[in-house]
Structure formats: structure tokens, C-alpha cells
Design a protein around this motif. Sequence first.
Motif, PDB file in Angstrom:
ATOM      1  N   UNK A 177     -14.913 117.454 -43.339  1.00 52.46           N
ATOM      2  CA  UNK A 177     -16.026 118.238 -42.803  1.00 52.46           C
ATOM      3  C   UNK A 177     -17.340 117.770 -43.435  1.00 52.46           C
ATOM      4  N   UNK A 178     -18.429 117.928 -42.720  1.00 55.72           N
ATOM      5  CA  UNK A 178     -19.745 117.593 -43.257  1.00 55.72           C
ATOM      6  C   UNK A 178     -20.280 118.812 -44.014  1.00 55.72           C
ATOM      7  N   UNK A 179     -20.501 118.664 -45.302  1.00 52.70           N
ATOM      8  CA  UNK A 179     -20.837 119.803 -46.163  1.00 52.70           C
ATOM      9  C   UNK A 179     -22.247 119.652 -46.723  1.00 52.70           C
ATOM     10  N   UNK A 180     -23.013 120.741 -46.659  1.00 57.29           N
ATOM     11  CA  UNK A 180     -24.322 120.812 -47.295  1.00 57.29           C
ATOM     12  C   UNK A 180     -24.331 121.975 -48.267  1.00 57.29           C
ATOM     13  N   UNK A 181     -24.724 121.706 -49.507  1.00 54.24           N
ATOM     14  CA  UNK A 181     -24.779 122.726 -50.559  1.00 54.24           C
ATOM     15  C   UNK A 181     -26.235 123.097 -50.800  1.00 54.24           C
ATOM     16  N   UNK A 182     -26.537 124.387 -50.740  1.00 58.27           N
ATOM     17  CA  UNK A 182     -27.885 124.901 -50.980  1.00 58.27           C
ATOM     18  C   UNK A 182     -27.953 125.554 -52.357  1.00 58.27           C
ATOM     19  N   UNK A 183     -28.931 125.164 -53.152  1.00 59.61           N
ATOM     20  CA  UNK A 183     -29.120 125.695 -54.509  1.00 59.61           C
ATOM     21  C   UNK A 183     -30.556 126.191 -54.645  1.00 59.61           C
ATOM     22  N   UNK A 184     -30.713 127.429 -55.094  1.00 55.12           N
ATOM     23  CA  UNK A 184     -32.070 127.995 -55.180  1.00 55.12           C
ATOM     24  C   UNK A 184     -32.849 127.479 -56.383  1.00 55.12           C
ATOM     25  N   UNK A 185     -32.170 126.948 -57.386  1.00 52.68           N
ATOM     26  CA  UNK A 185     -32.849 126.455 -58.576  1.00 52.68           C
ATOM     27  C   UNK A 185     -33.335 125.027 -58.368  1.00 52.68           C
ATOM     28  N   UNK A 186     -34.024 124.498 -59.390  1.00 55.66           N
ATOM     29  CA  UNK A 186     -34.566 123.144 -59.282  1.00 55.66           C
ATOM     30  C   UNK A 186     -33.532 122.082 -59.636  1.00 55.66           C
ATOM     31  N   UNK A 187     -32.427 122.499 -60.248  1.00 59.54           N
ATOM     32  CA  UNK A 187     -31.346 121.568 -60.597  1.00 59.54           C
ATOM     33  C   UNK A 187     -30.022 122.107 -60.083  1.00 59.54           C
ATOM     34  N   UNK A 188     -29.104 121.194 -59.821  1.00 61.65           N
ATOM     35  CA  UNK A 188     -27.794 121.561 -59.299  1.00 61.65           C
ATOM     36  C   UNK A 188     -26.841 121.922 -60.428  1.00 61.65           C
ATOM     37  N   UNK A 189     -25.884 122.775 -60.109  1.00 58.92           N
ATOM     38  CA  UNK A 189     -24.847 123.110 -61.081  1.00 58.92           C
ATOM     39  C   UNK A 189     -24.672 124.590 -61.335  1.00 58.92           C
ATOM     40  N   UNK A 190     -25.623 125.421 -60.894  1.00 61.15           N
ATOM     41  CA  UNK A 190     -25.487 126.853 -61.098  1.00 61.15           C
ATOM     42  C   UNK A 190     -25.361 127.202 -62.570  1.00 61.15           C
ATOM     43  N   UNK A 191     -24.377 128.023 -62.918  1.00 61.59           N
ATOM     44  CA  UNK A 191     -24.218 128.417 -64.320  1.00 61.59           C
ATOM     45  C   UNK A 191     -23.794 127.238 -65.194  1.00 61.59           C
ATOM     46  N   UNK A 192     -23.203 126.209 -64.589  1.00 61.06           N
ATOM     47  CA  UNK A 192     -22.864 125.016 -65.363  1.00 61.06           C
ATOM     48  C   UNK A 192     -24.125 124.342 -65.899  1.00 61.06           C
ATOM     49  N   UNK A 193     -25.208 124.449 -65.139  1.00 59.71           N
ATOM     50  CA  UNK A 193     -26.465 123.830 -65.539  1.00 59.71           C
ATOM     51  C   UNK A 193     -27.273 124.738 -66.455  1.00 59.71           C
ATOM     52  N   UNK A 194     -27.538 125.958 -66.010  1.00 60.38           N
ATOM     53  CA  UNK A 194     -28.462 126.823 -66.743  1.00 60.38           C
ATOM     54  C   UNK A 194     -27.801 128.012 -67.439  1.00 60.38           C
ATOM     55  N   UNK A 195     -26.551 128.286 -67.163  1.00 68.73           N
ATOM     56  CA  UNK A 195     -25.888 129.437 -67.785  1.00 68.73           C
ATOM     57  C   UNK A 195     -25.111 129.104 -69.035  1.00 68.73           C
ATOM     58  N   UNK A 196     -24.693 127.850 -69.168  1.00 67.25           N
ATOM     59  CA  UNK A 196     -23.910 127.403 -70.322  1.00 67.25           C
ATOM     60  C   UNK A 196     -24.782 126.472 -71.157  1.00 67.25           C
ATOM     61  N   UNK A 197     -24.957 126.744 -72.446  1.00 65.35           N
ATOM     62  CA  UNK A 197     -25.849 125.913 -73.271  1.00 65.35           C
ATOM     63  C   UNK A 197     -25.408 124.460 -73.353  1.00 65.35           C
ATOM     64  N   UNK A 198     -26.358 123.613 -73.651  1.00 65.84           N
ATOM     65  CA  UNK A 198     -26.131 122.176 -73.709  1.00 65.84           C
ATOM     66  C   UNK A 198     -25.085 121.793 -74.737  1.00 65.84           C
ATOM     67  N   UNK A 199     -25.002 122.536 -75.856  1.00 66.50           N
ATOM     68  CA  UNK A 199     -24.048 122.163 -76.912  1.00 66.50           C
ATOM     69  C   UNK A 199     -22.600 122.423 -76.497  1.00 66.50           C
ATOM     70  N   UNK A 200     -22.390 123.206 -75.445  1.00 63.61           N
ATOM     71  CA  UNK A 200     -21.042 123.396 -74.916  1.00 63.61           C
ATOM     72  C   UNK A 200     -20.752 122.459 -73.747  1.00 63.61           C
ATOM     73  N   UNK A 201     -21.794 122.160 -72.977  1.00 64.14           N
ATOM     74  CA  UNK A 201     -21.647 121.285 -71.811  1.00 64.14           C
ATOM     75  C   UNK A 201     -22.957 120.548 -71.598  1.00 64.14           C
ATOM     76  N   UNK A 202     -22.998 119.302 -72.037  1.00 61.34           N
ATOM     77  CA  UNK A 202     -24.217 118.511 -71.854  1.00 61.34           C
ATOM     78  C   UNK A 202     -24.452 118.277 -70.363  1.00 61.34           C
ATOM     79  N   UNK A 203     -25.699 118.355 -69.953  1.00 57.81           N
ATOM     80  CA  UNK A 203     -26.007 118.395 -68.531  1.00 57.81           C
ATOM     81  C   UNK A 203     -25.837 117.061 -67.822  1.00 57.81           C
TER      82      UNK A 203
END
Length: 495
Positions: A177-203
Motif C-alpha cells: 500500500x502507498x503510505x503517508x505519515x503525518x507528524x505535527x512536530x518539526x521532527x519525525x519519531x513522536x515520543x521516540x524523538x521528543x519524549x525519550x531523552x537522548x541518553x536513552x535513545x540517541x536521535x
Amino acid sequence: MGKPTGFLDYEREDARAESPKERIKHFNEFHIPLSREEQQKQGARCMDCGVPFCQSGKVLLNGMASGCPLNNLVPEWNDLIYTGNWEQAYLRLKKTNPFPEFTGRVCPALCENACTCGLNGNPVCSKQNELSIIEYGYKHGLAKARPPKFRTGKKVAVIGSGPSGLSAANSLNKRGHEVTVYERSDRLGGLLMYGIPNMKLEKHIVERKIAIMKEEGIHFVTNANVGKDIKPEQLKKDYDAVVLACGSSNPRNIEVPGREAKGIYFAVDFLKSTTKSLLDSGLKDKKYISAKGKNVIVIGGGDTGNDCVGTSIRHGAKSVTQLEMMPKLPDERAENNPWPEWPRICKTDYGQEEAIAVFGHDPRIYQTTVKEFKMNKKGEVTKAVLVNLESKKDEKTGRMMMVPVEGSEKEIPADLVLIAAGFLGSEAYVTEAFGVKVNQRTNVETKPDSFATNVENIFTAGDMHRGQSLVVWAIREGRDAAREVDKQLMGYTNL
């Protein structure tokens, strides 16, 4: 699986962590992987137990889930690590888990807590084995993009690029299927990007995987706030199906006198501001909520609260106090919490370890909450009035409740307060825009074991569906939702 006597021959050995006083000098991941040879010994500890609870992911005792929700073939890839067959281990791992680079870092390892080897000893370090496999895959060119060979002509929109949204998009794209993902923030990843600190998951780890997904044909749109900037009617017109994977984004507030004081923030805003500034400028732009030189109070004893503790220490906080409403859990399993249930025991996480190293004591205060905030003439928070709590039965409902202890109030200094008291459910502007029903917890309502909402061709997955949960459960939800979407679109599914 593994060496028959491996669990007797080798002791459990995890990836080594930098000392707390060293790692607080930076925001990078701080675990040092074992060598390949040492990791293979850890694979040898898998004991061919016959009933691999580690991969069950089922609700067993007292309504508690045991084992991996993704049904990862843990014994199989542990054995393949032991024999040095890393490529086959990668293939077996990817058969069930689309994102081991995430779960190998941030999952609390439900597999290990259900490991038979842990019944009378230390469990197999399956989480570290998983991470070693996927990083081997990247290093040796196994984790490259694999676009689908055929396209179905169907189009699906996924709203939200967190773990459930990425999981749903990944499965639907592989189906063709052709899939398009919409993200309201300026970077992709949701909580993986902005909810989990860098020291646990580098971006860059998140960006690395999303880059592969783009190569595989998935479209991503950032700064796209569906429900406000983008109308659902347009999406319904342009796509054959829509998956709502917007997370459980409503932070639970603390309603006490003085809450309006300046210097009181939700934990998610504090953590996001730090990560965004770190990625934008290495914190040089100063566009983040700073804890430097401040007396910090963190309200909430969970993972998010711990992340606030660790982040505040890296800022250079003067002091950090973490409040937990519930009593301290036992250091070892209680009799009413037998294996293979999730162990309800006291865990000292990285943030608390760092606070102990810096301040000389555990930052947590149990059975305590805030009764009132006090502020200065500028409206800035200066103190918090704390009160002890005790467990009492509510006469009307019969439920046990944590209630204040009269006369136990005390004041402590507070220059920055971070509310990490959990989340209440989905955001109303999204659910109302799509017209989907929500339950009493404001999660999107569906039939049991289904992901279809009351609106035709609108589906949901992840925390928006099940409430605040783990990354691994979000991935499972996304995978299962994709299967239901595929069946709706094609009349059958091979996902």
C-alpha cells in the motif's frame, strides 16, 4: 536453545555503563557494548527451557502480561548468537520486530522478567542480545531498505510518527500500500524523538531507521497538525483508510493552590525543550526550560519522572526531589508476585543513580504529594508544601485510596516543578475532528481485539487506543492495526 550447561557455565553480564559522575557530563547513550565473543556467551545462557515464557506476550496470572508482546523468537536468536550465526539471528529477530534498534534500548525487557533462567538466578540478557543483533545488521549491510516489489494501488494515511504509527506504516508499506505519515512536530519519531531523552535513545538512531523507511517508499510530512491545519474530510477523500496513532498526549495535571505560579511545567514540555535545543544547537540557543542552579521537584515516580531527574542533573540543578504517591515497593518479589509475573519490585534507574552520586541520597520521597505551591511577588514558585499520604478504604466505593495525613505538612524550596503524573488519554481536538468515539478514559473506543473505530475506514493504534503504555506494546498495536486495515482494503490479509 543455547549451550545446555550455559546458564551454569557463564554468569549474566550486561553492557557496562559509564559511572554516574562521568555520564552526567553529556547527553549521549552511556552503555558500552560487550565484545561479540562475550555476547555469544550470553546467548549460550539460554537454557532450552521447553516453555519459553519470554516470547509468550500473554496475560497469565492476575491479569498481568508475561513475556514479549511482539512474540519475539527469543530462544531461537539467542541460540544463533551462541553459535555465531549472526546473520540468521538478524533474520529471525526481524521476523517479528520491525524496530529492535528502539526496543533494544528503551524496552523494560518483559522477555527477561519472564525468563525461566530468572526463576532461580539471573535471567538471560536478551535485551542486550537483541541490540547486538540489530547493530550487527546495520554494520554488515543487512538492515538496508527493501522496498515492496508490487503496489496494490491503495493509499493509507497514518496520523502520528511515534512507535505505533511507524509500525503500522512499516507493515502496510511492505504489503504494497502507498503510505503517508503525518507528524505535527518539526521532527519525525513522536515520543521516540521528543519524549525519550537522548541518553536513552540517541536521535540519530531514530533518523537512521526513518531514512530506510523513506527509501522503502513511505512518505513523511512534518509540521502537519491533522485536526487543525489539515482537515479530516480531505484525508478521507484522498485515502482509502486512515490510522490514528496520535499517542496519549494529555498530561495529568496537579490541581492545588498556587498551580498557576511561574516555573511549574509538565514533564513532557521540559524534556522536549531540552531535546529540541540539543538537536538544534547543542543547547547553545538557550531555548529550553533550564534546571541550572535550581531546586527541582519532580512529581511522579515513573520512567518520565526518572528522565526528569537525569535531565535536571545534566543541566546542573542545585537539588532534585522526586515525589512518589505510592509506598516503596519491596526490593525482592513478594509471595503474591510470583514468577513469571512482572516483578513489582523497587527499581533504581539511571536518574536516581546519578542523584545518589551527586547529592549523596536517593531523590525519591514515597507516600508524599504536593498540597500547595507558594510564590514570590513576581508570581514565581519558591516553595512547595508537601503532605504525607496513607492508604485508607473509601467507604463509598470500597477501594483503597491514598489520603493525606493530617498535620504532616512540611515546606521545601522549589524553583522548578516538573509534573510527571502520567497521561489521561487522546487529545479531544483530534478525536472530535474525526468523529470517533472515546471511552471513559478518553482512549479511542473499538470493539475488543479490533482497531476499527465507529467511523468507516478510520482505525486507531497505540497509546491513543490502549492508553499510556510501553513502546513495545505500541509497536504491537501498530502491527495488528495494519493487519486489520489490510484485510479491510483487500478482503484478506497476509500480514
